[in-house]
Structures are given as structure tokens and as C-alpha cells.
Design an enzyme around this catalytic site. Structure first.
Site, PDB file in Angstrom:
ATOM      1  N   ALA A 184      -1.431  -6.066   4.391  1.00 41.62           N
ATOM      2  CA  ALA A 184      -1.737  -6.353   3.451  1.00 41.62           C
ATOM      3  C   ALA A 184      -1.745  -7.969   3.568  1.00 41.62           C
ATOM      4  O   ALA A 184      -2.582  -8.936   2.954  1.00 41.62           O
ATOM      5  CB  ALA A 184      -0.548  -6.236   2.248  1.00 41.62           C
ATOM      6  N   LYS A 219       0.864  -1.096  -0.018  1.00 42.74           N
ATOM      7  CA  LYS A 219       0.068  -0.024   0.031  1.00 42.74           C
ATOM      8  C   LYS A 219       0.827   1.239   0.086  1.00 42.74           C
ATOM      9  O   LYS A 219       1.997   1.085   0.844  1.00 42.74           O
ATOM     10  CB  LYS A 219      -0.813  -0.014   1.111  1.00 42.74           C
ATOM     11  CG  LYS A 219      -1.859   1.428   1.470  1.00 42.74           C
ATOM     12  CD  LYS A 219      -1.733   1.411   3.016  1.00 42.74           C
ATOM     13  CE  LYS A 219      -0.397   1.717   3.604  1.00 42.74           C
ATOM     14  NZ  LYS A 219      -0.274   2.939   4.883  1.00 42.74           N
ATOM     15  N   ALA A 277       7.447  -0.517   7.581  1.00 41.95           N
ATOM     16  CA  ALA A 277       8.072   0.367   6.351  1.00 41.95           C
ATOM     17  C   ALA A 277       7.072   1.171   6.008  1.00 41.95           C
ATOM     18  O   ALA A 277       7.305   2.184   5.033  1.00 41.95           O
ATOM     19  CB  ALA A 277       8.413  -0.580   5.420  1.00 41.95           C
ATOM     20  N   PRO A 295       9.492  -5.049   2.867  1.00 42.48           N
ATOM     21  CA  PRO A 295      10.086  -4.592   4.241  1.00 42.48           C
ATOM     22  C   PRO A 295       9.067  -4.464   5.280  1.00 42.48           C
ATOM     23  O   PRO A 295       7.877  -4.321   4.864  1.00 42.48           O
ATOM     24  CB  PRO A 295      10.788  -3.348   3.649  1.00 42.48           C
ATOM     25  CG  PRO A 295      10.381  -2.746   2.596  1.00 42.48           C
ATOM     26  CD  PRO A 295       9.624  -4.089   1.941  1.00 42.48           C
ATOM     27  N   ASP A 313      -5.091  -0.473   8.797  1.00 46.23           N
ATOM     28  CA  ASP A 313      -4.776  -0.358   7.216  1.00 46.23           C
ATOM     29  C   ASP A 313      -5.352  -1.689   6.705  1.00 46.23           C
ATOM     30  O   ASP A 313      -5.306  -1.924   5.678  1.00 46.23           O
ATOM     31  CB  ASP A 313      -3.445  -0.580   7.219  1.00 46.23           C
ATOM     32  CG  ASP A 313      -2.592   1.184   7.113  1.00 46.23           C
ATOM     33  OD1 ASP A 313      -3.281   1.849   6.904  1.00 46.23           O
ATOM     34  OD2 ASP A 313      -1.372   1.070   7.265  1.00 46.23           O
TER      35      ASP A 313
END
Length: 294
Positions: A106, A11, A99, A96, A138
């Protein structure tokens, strides 16, 4: 049942405005979100026992798997769906960690999509969406992994028609904790980060069918309010931003999320690929990806 796999795309926050901090301590945000063509891959082997195995070049950076968001999301969905079919997850980790590109979120969203497929549920089933929301801020935006304007604490999503944007993404392989960046921002509970007049203004984004140039111009008018506090937490973010801004053909460079990953947008793929090669040669220890956001 045979194994099922899903990509967990990175993202990228093209813009990120911190509207303010709510009385409950959470921050209200407004962000234009896109997704990159780099990703982790999560595979589910349906079975009786829930487990998670890490593999790939980033596996050693993930730490103890017992509190991994993949397992958290699965358990939250199992609380809402009787007799949920789960099994063994294998996470091929390439993005990573810590980050600013939602890697763990995700992965969790990919787990929910896999579980939805394994249990013949729609990915937008209210129980799946609720599990996403409770897993992390998220995760809801990563569930569909489509460009949108994200508001609230991440739960309100307004779809956008975003053209393909050639880009370079860079992470200095230095983790940055989101909580530290928000602490450096220093908002008190109930405090606004923008004026009332600005709050009432509606940001206009390009209409459907607009060109990449139109979108780059629009994104330039935005900002990432977490950039300045992230620089206080980890100064290497500034090194990354300066390196990206110096690349030939760059149209925009900015930090994503709470960092330390930063991105640059270009007019074409050739410029993006050339820029990535320059960065890889100059900074062999950095994670560098050339591709596109969409």
C-alpha cells in the site's frame, strides 16, 4: 511544488483461494479484496534527491529503508518515465508489518500515485501500472485501493460494488513471512490446489446494490487457503481467530492474506466497537482496529 500526501489503506482479503502453483513457481490466486479505513500516510516533498524518512509508531519495525518498496516503486517508474520528478518521501507508519494486509504494498502504491500527481500522469498510465506489477504482487490491487476480485498472481482486477462492512482487525504483533506460509502450503511447481471441476466453477458474488448481510453470507461460503499453513508457521494466529470468533455479534472471522492479521465482520458499528474494546482489554499487546471495510 508544495508537498503532496496520500493515504496507504490496509488491504484485507475477505476470501483467498490458492488455485495452484505455476511452473515458474508463482502461485495463482483468486481473492475478494476490500480496503480498510486504517492506513499509513505517505508525503512527497518534490525535489532533486530521492530519499525516504520513516516516522510514526511503526517506524522502528520497518528496518533498513534502502530496500523499502516505496523506493523500489519509484526507481522502477523512473526507468519508464524520462526525467521523472521525485523528491523526499516521509512515511508515517501505523500499520503492522509482515501482517497480511499489504502495508508495504500500500505504501508503494501510494508512492506511485504521488509520483503520478507530481508528474501529471494518470494513475492508470501503463507505465505506472507496470511499475506497480514489478514492485510486488499486492501493489497493483493497492494502486486503486478499491474492492475487487483479484486473480492470477495479483495482476487481474475485476471491480466490485461492496457495501460498507463494519469490522474489527487484529494483529498479535508477530510478523509472519509470506514465503514461509506458501512453503508450508507445500505445492509443487505445476500443481493445482483445487480440483478441475472446482476450477471450472465460477464463484458468484452479490450483484451491485446488495446488502452487507448478503455480502457476509457470500464471503462465509469462501475461505482463506493460507489459514491452515499459517497456523503451522505461527500458532498465535489460532489464538486471534478464537478471540474474534468469541466476540458478541460476530458474523464471520477469518485471516487476511498470509497472516497474522485476522478480521471479524459485524452487522453494525456498535457491535464492532464493543468487540474491539473487549479485545483491547483482554490483549493489551495486540494491535486492534475497529472500523469498516469497503
Amino acid at each position: 511544488m508544495t508537498a503532496l500526501s496520500e493515504q496507504a489503506r490496509a488491504k484485507v482479503n475477505l476470501t483467498l483461494r490458492v488455485v495452484g502453483r505455476r511452473v515458474d513457481g508463482y502461485h495463482d490466486l483468486e481473492s475478494v479484496v476490500a480496503f480498510a479505513d486504517c492506513a499509513d500516510r505517505l508525503t512527497l516533498h518534490p525535489g532533486a534527491e530521492l530519499s525516504l524518512v520513516m516516522s510514526g509508531p511503526g517506524a522502528q519495525d520497518c528496518g533498513d529503508t534502502s530496500d523499502n518498496l516505496v523506493l523500489k516503486a519509484t526507481r522502477l517508474l523512473a526507468e519508464r518515465v524520462p526525467n521523472l520528478r521525485t523528491g523526499g518521501f516521509v512515511l508515517d507508519k501505523h500499520l503492522p508489518v509482515a501482517a497480511g494486509i499489504g502495508g508495504g504494498s500500500a505504501d508503494a502504491a501510494a508512492a506511485l500515485r504521488l509520483l503520478a500527481r507530481a508528474n501529471e500522469l494518470s494513475a492508470d498510465d501503463p507505465r505506472v501500472v507496470e511499475a506497480a506489477r514489478l514492485t510486488g504482487a499486492d501493489v497493483p490491487v493497492c494502486l486503486p485501493s478499491k474492492p475487487c476480485v483479484m486473480t492470477g498472481v495479483g495482476e487481474n482486477l475485476s471491480p466490485l460494488q461492496l457495501p460498507r462492512l463494519p469490522a474489527v482487525m487484529v494483529n498479535p504483533r508477530v510478523p509472519v513471512a509470506t514465503k514461509d506460509v506458501f512453503a508450508a502450503l507445500g505445492l509443487r511447481a505445476g500443481q493445482l490446489n483445487v480440483g478441475v471441476v472446482d476450477l471450472l466453477k465460477s464463484t458468484g458474488w452479490p450483484t451491485d446494490g446488495s446488502s452487507a448481510a448478503d455480502w457476509i453470507a457470500a464471503v462465509k461460503r469462501g475461505t482463506n487457503d493460507l489459514e491452515a499453513p499459517a497456523l503451522k508457521v505461527e500458532s498465535v494466529v489460532g489464538d486471534v481467530l478464537r478471540a474474534l470468533a468469541a466476540l458478541p455479534g460476530v458474523r464471520l472471522s477469518r485471516m487476511s492474506g498470509s497472516g497474522a492479521t485476522c478480521f471479524a465482520l459485524f452487522a453494525n458499528d456498535d457491535d464492532a466497537q464493543a468487540g474491539a474494546q473487549l479485545l483491547k482489554a483482554a490483549q493489551p499487546g495486540w494491535w486492534v482496529h475497529a472500523g469498516a471495510l469497503s
